[in-house]
Design a protein around this motif. Structure first.
Motif, short mmCIF file in Angstrom:
data_model
loop_
_atom_site.label_atom_id
_atom_site.label_comp_id
_atom_site.label_asym_id
_atom_site.label_seq_id
_atom_site.Cartn_x
_atom_site.Cartn_y
_atom_site.Cartn_z
N GLU A 184 0.82 -1.13 0.05
CA GLU A 184 0.00 -0.03 0.03
C GLU A 184 0.78 1.21 0.11
O GLU A 184 2.02 1.25 0.59
CB GLU A 184 -0.95 -0.23 1.21
N LYS B 45 3.91 3.90 -6.42
CA LYS B 45 3.93 4.23 -7.91
C LYS B 45 5.27 4.59 -8.32
O LYS B 45 5.86 5.49 -8.32
CB LYS B 45 2.99 5.48 -7.87
N GLY C 260 -6.96 1.43 -4.64
CA GLY C 260 -7.35 2.89 -4.83
C GLY C 260 -6.43 3.51 -5.83
O GLY C 260 -6.01 2.88 -6.87
N THR D 193 -11.30 1.17 -5.09
CA THR D 193 -11.83 0.56 -3.54
C THR D 193 -11.82 1.83 -2.82
O THR D 193 -12.21 1.90 -1.52
CB THR D 193 -11.13 -0.24 -3.06
N THR D 194 -11.26 3.00 -3.17
CA THR D 194 -11.28 4.28 -2.24
C THR D 194 -12.48 5.23 -2.99
O THR D 194 -12.57 5.13 -4.16
CB THR D 194 -10.00 5.07 -2.34
N PHE E 66 -16.90 -2.00 -1.14
CA PHE E 66 -15.65 -1.99 -0.67
C PHE E 66 -15.50 -0.42 0.32
O PHE E 66 -14.38 -0.61 1.18
CB PHE E 66 -14.58 -1.53 -1.94
N THR F 68 -14.76 -0.68 4.60
CA THR F 68 -13.79 -0.68 5.24
C THR F 68 -12.76 0.57 5.27
O THR F 68 -11.58 0.52 5.95
CB THR F 68 -12.95 -2.01 4.86
N LEU F 69 -13.07 1.56 4.50
CA LEU F 69 -12.22 2.59 4.37
C LEU F 69 -12.07 3.59 5.48
O LEU F 69 -13.19 3.92 6.07
CB LEU F 69 -13.05 3.42 3.20
N PRO F 70 -10.84 3.82 5.82
CA PRO F 70 -10.78 4.69 7.19
C PRO F 70 -11.21 5.89 6.82
O PRO F 70 -11.29 6.62 5.57
CB PRO F 70 -9.25 4.61 7.38
#
Ligand SMILES: NC(=O)c1ccc[n+]([C@@H]2O[C@H](COP(=O)([O-])OP(=O)(O)OC[C@H]3O[C@@H](n4cnc5c(N)ncnc54)[C@H](O)[C@@H]3O)[C@@H](O)[C@H]2O)c1
Length: 372
Positions: free
Chosen positions: A73, A78, A106, A131-132, A171, A174-176
């Motif tokens: 993550e 990148k 993301g 997923t973000t 999704f 679970t995203l903070p």
């Protein structure tokens, strides 16, 4: 209710679907009777750990073979190193020209996996499963892929459109909170440059104890944002003109991210700070915009205290390596009025200094400060 936006590009169009639980349906419809021998998945490691059961169950149900690459993550992925590892993984598993690559994660995953899809065997089919919130509203749409270089952000990459984008809002469960706020930055960008209604749609973020995960309007909000981006991409896919407006705040943001070594400041935090700077610079060049409209969101961001020690001189220097720079001038996206962006080329150091001062002071004053 499932929502669908058609994204039109020079090479044709593709669907961006938004809805709860649509990931499994999509995979099943697309591949249960497909000739693709094997699916290639590039998945953010956190997402794999949190959603493994659902992903595995779906793949088992379709009864298709697959190979997966787990991407560490964070923005650091990148990189040339990760891009190369993905290429190695694809080639070692004998990828074919028609093998689909599915990027699940993301913006980081989408950008680097997208660049691998664009470059391996001169291009294989790409599918984005963002997923973000940020990836759903922005990075999965419009075909920009790429990685960072030590000289600057996103300096290596390509335009490579996916075959479909599936924004499965399950999704997001679970995203903070911090990542919801990162997504908010790009949403506010759309409000500022194109659709004023989005400002009121985002008011719920400001409610104390806001429950982002169960907000009934979230799918519609994602759809509205995708429509703004798709509309701009349809007019100017390769950023020869108006697509640059999507970079509102980003020249400042990239300078901040670079200074933070792509670690201490997230893209969303940097974009928010950058938009404050761009807004202030707009007013300095003759606009009359109520800065409170953006400023009031500053309380939601918890920026690392370290950014207040960044010398503004250095931040301005970093802006010089941004792709958008032409000749000696900085190329800024500013606002004549809300939803009236324009390009302002300038070498006015005082203007930049003042914009940075305002932005850093605002986040310093209002933001929740994290210790180093
Ligand atoms: N290609 C484009 O057009 C475009 C547009 C905007 C931004 N971007 C790029 O996108 C990147 C930022 O994207 P991002 O904010 O999604 O960052 P990210 O991909 O790093 O994801 C943020 C964090 O959320 C975690 N995560 C992802 N999905 C999750 C889930 N469902 N539940 C729990 N945790 C989850 C990730 O592991 C990571 O820790 C930047 O590199 C930026 O340059 C690209």
């Amino acid at each position: 209710m499932n929502r669908n936006v058609k994204v039109t590009t020079n090479a044709g169009s593709y669907p961006a679907q938004i809805g709860s639980g649509i990931f499994s349906d999509f995979l099943e419809k697309r591949w249960s009777s497909s000739k693709a021998e094997r699916l290639f998945l590039v998945i953010d490691k956190n997402v794999w750990n949190l959603h493994r059961e659902r992903i595995e169950n779906t793949l088992q149900h379709i009864d298709i073979s697959y190979s997966k690459y787990l991407l560490p993550e964070g923005e650091k992925s990148k990189s040339f190193a990760e891009w190369e590892k993905i290429i190695d993984f694809l080639l070692e598993h004998q990828i074919k020209r028609n093998s689909p690559l599915i990027a699940i994660g993301g913006g980081v995953t989408g950008d680097v996996a997208g660049f691998a899809a664009a470059t391996v065997l001169r291009g294989i089919p790409l599918f984005h499963i963002p997923t973000t919130l940020l990836a759903m509203v922005d990075s999965s749409i419009g075909g920009k892929t790429g990685i960072n270089h030590s000289i600057g952000k996103n300096l290596v990459g390509s335009f490579y459109q996916p075959s479909a984008v599936i924004a499965d809002t399950d999704f997001l469960s679970t995203l903070p909170d911090k990542e919801w706020i990162n997504g908010l930055s790009e949403i506010l960008k759309y409000a500022a440059i194109r659709n004023d209604e989005i400002f009121s749609d985002t008011n719920f973020f400001l409610n104390r104890n806001a429950d982002y995960r169960n907000h009934p309007g979230i799918e519609l909000l994602i759809e509205k944002c995708i429509r703004v981006k798709a509309g701009i991409v349809a007019e100017d896919e390769l950023e020869k003109g108006i697509r640059a407006y999507l970079n509102f705040g980003h020249t400042f943001a990239h300078a901040l991210e670079k200074e933070a070594g792509y670690q201490k400041v997230s893209h969303g935090e940097a974009v928010f700070t950058g938009m404050l700077a761009a807004l202030h610079a707009s007013n300095r060049t003759g606009s009359d915009l109520n800065e409170i409209r953006l400023e009031r969101f500053a309380t939601l961001y918890s920026l690392n205290q370290v950014i207040y020690s960044f010398p503004i001189k250095q931040l301005i220097k970093n802006m010089s390596t941004d792709k958008k720079k032409t000749g000696a001038n900085h190329r800024l996206v500013l606002l004549k009025d809300w939803q009236k962006p324009f390009i302002h080329e300038t070498d006015d150091n005082d203007l930049l200094q003042d914009a940075w001062n305002y932005a850093l002071q605002t986040v310093n004053k209002s933001g929740k400060l994290k210790q180093k």
